[in-house]
Design a protein around this motif. Structure first.
Motif: not given
Length: 260
Positions: A200-206, A220-221, A225-228
């Motif tokens: 699993q990935h860690h946040p925060l994704e940009i 930031n969870t 995020d399914l939109d990343g």
């Protein structure tokens, strides 16, 4: 200020300070002093640099063309890390790669951070280097808690590093100081897979969504995020976007003031 980069020497030089790597030897130097931290038989390369204008110390891990080999050889094998976080596991290849180099660079980071007490310490990495940036930043924050608030982490095209428990632990320690940049259909953020192995990935994704640089800041969870980057099905992702973050800037070489 001078910068020299080639396959054997990576350094960032100032009139009174040079930190770098040559032939696996990591050292911290001033004109009157040379401290050789010993031989490092590492699977990754990198360098440490000082940016006095931005008041930042850079701990930079380079990407590698061998990331597929690292992932393929040990994709199903986890290392229990950190030990105090019960159930936390990370990719053993990423962990061993980082652990091999970390003892040789941590003294250099501490020395630079002590000399520049008003500078933040920025861990940066692309691809496999992103995984090493995350793991080394966590190691450093745990070993030097008094400097933890100065740590920042920026990764680009980072693969998944560990399982959910690791992500929870990492987020607790450095979650508000970490920025994970992904670009379009880059395949590397999709691996190792989570569906079977629990990565699993860690946040925060940009997530950069197009060539113009438009981006979406993901939630930031701990849950991805399914939109990343996850918006792109793995079957539609590829290597082209992985090697094209911010285009391909021209590489400029400078003569170093101090070289070893």
């Amino acid at each position: 200020m001078t910068v020299e980069c080639d396959t054997t020497l990576l350094d960032f030089s100032l009139p009174d300070l040079t930190i770098g790597v040559k032939d696996g030897n990591l050292m911290y130097t001033r004109p009157e002093q040379l401290i050789n931290r010993g031989k490092c038989s590492c699977f990754s390369d990198g360098f440490i640099g000082i940016n006095p204008d931005e008041k930042e110390i850079y701990v930079t891990w380079t990407g590698t063309r061998r990331i597929r080999t690292v992932i393929a050889d040990s994709v199903t094998i986890f290392a229990d890390y950190p030990k105090e976080a019960e159930g936390s596991q990370v990719h053993v290849g990423f962990y061993e790669t980082t652990r091999a180099a970390y003892p040789h660079i941590v003294k250099n980071i501490v020395a630079a951070a002590t000399d520049y007490p008003d500078h933040n310490i920025i861990f940066i990495g692309h691809s496999l280097g992103g995984a090493s940036a995350v793991l080394s930043a966590l190691m450093f924050a745990r070993d030097n808690e008094y400097m933890k608030d100065r740590v920042r982490v920026w990764t680009f095209g980072e693969p998944r590093v560990g399982n959910r428990r690791f992500v929870e632990y990492y987020t607790q320690i450095l979650g508000n100081q970490t920025y994970r940049v992904t670009y379009k259909a880059d395949i590397v953020p999709h691996i190792p897979p989570w569906q079977v192995l629990g990565y699993q990935h860690h946040p925060l994704e940009i997530h950069i969504i197009n060539e113009k640089g438009d981006f979406y800041v993901c939630q930031n969870t701990v849950r991805e995020d399914l939109d990343g980057a996850y918006r792109w099905p793995t079957i539609d992702s590829g290597v082209a976007d992985h090697i094209n973050y911010f285009g391909k800037p021209e590489i400029v070489h400078f003569d170093p003031l101090i070289e070893w």
